[in-house]
Scaffold this motif. Sequence first.
Motif, PDB file in Angstrom:
ATOM      1  N   THR A  53       1.401  -0.851   0.207  1.00 54.43           N
ATOM      2  CA  THR A  53       0.100   0.126  -0.343  1.00 54.43           C
ATOM      3  C   THR A  53       1.152   1.334  -0.280  1.00 54.43           C
ATOM      4  O   THR A  53       2.194   1.073   0.286  1.00 54.43           O
ATOM      5  CB  THR A  53      -0.727  -0.152   1.253  1.00 54.43           C
ATOM      6  OG1 THR A  53       0.032  -0.078   2.830  1.00 54.43           O
ATOM      7  CG2 THR A  53      -2.174  -1.286   1.031  1.00 54.43           C
ATOM      8  N   GLY A  89      -2.530  -4.315   5.169  1.00 49.82           N
ATOM      9  CA  GLY A  89      -2.714  -4.793   3.596  1.00 49.82           C
ATOM     10  C   GLY A  89      -3.251  -6.003   3.926  1.00 49.82           C
ATOM     11  O   GLY A  89      -3.029  -7.280   4.752  1.00 49.82           O
ATOM     12  N   ALA A  99      -1.478  -1.671  -4.170  1.00 46.13           N
ATOM     13  CA  ALA A  99      -3.188  -1.519  -3.089  1.00 46.13           C
ATOM     14  C   ALA A  99      -3.334  -0.320  -4.575  1.00 46.13           C
ATOM     15  O   ALA A  99      -2.379  -0.053  -5.832  1.00 46.13           O
ATOM     16  CB  ALA A  99      -3.081  -0.430  -2.592  1.00 46.13           C
ATOM     17  N   TYR A 102      -1.034   2.567  -6.366  1.00 50.98           N
ATOM     18  CA  TYR A 102       0.322   2.830  -5.785  1.00 50.98           C
ATOM     19  C   TYR A 102       1.719   2.550  -6.442  1.00 50.98           C
ATOM     20  O   TYR A 102       3.076   3.271  -6.473  1.00 50.98           O
ATOM     21  CB  TYR A 102       1.198   0.764  -4.670  1.00 50.98           C
ATOM     22  CG  TYR A 102       2.784   0.842  -4.183  1.00 50.98           C
ATOM     23  CD1 TYR A 102       2.841   1.454  -3.218  1.00 50.98           C
ATOM     24  CD2 TYR A 102       2.800   0.406  -5.315  1.00 50.98           C
ATOM     25  CE1 TYR A 102       3.818   1.669  -2.296  1.00 50.98           C
ATOM     26  CE2 TYR A 102       4.613  -0.138  -4.801  1.00 50.98           C
ATOM     27  CZ  TYR A 102       4.853   0.778  -3.567  1.00 50.98           C
ATOM     28  OH  TYR A 102       6.058   0.462  -3.322  1.00 50.98           O
TER      29      TYR A 102
END
Length: 137
Positions: A53, A89, A99, A102
């Motif tokens: 993330t 995550g 994610a 990202y």
Amino acid sequence: MLTFDIHWNPYDNHRVTRPFEEISFYSGWIRCGPMIVRYLPERVLRQFGRVQTIPRHPSHSANPLTPRLQISQQYAQYMDWVLTPEERGDLPLHSWNVAPGYMRWYFRISHPYMIPLPPGDPPRPFEMEALIEEDAH
């Protein structure tokens, strides 16, 4: 080397002999004698077998103005500084899963490419987001 060529979960094969421990998700300052360093697992979640993330700012976990005594107290109560399940995550379907947003963040703060893709080579899944944004500008 492209991000596609990197093995993002290097310790995965060793989990049988060395089980994962919760303290690995401690995020903040660690101290050994006079040496004090930031330990920020949220910046390398892939190495923990998680979907990467966008990490929070390092000062959120390890404020550079934190006094030495407070650093020792924080680590003594490390469970208060362990990443929550949401911050850790999800488990990835593929090792390269990240994610949403990202890769755009990564390309903005890092080197976009170490070498260009060969002509005609299709973009890797995690590069698509950055390429779409480049085309939009």
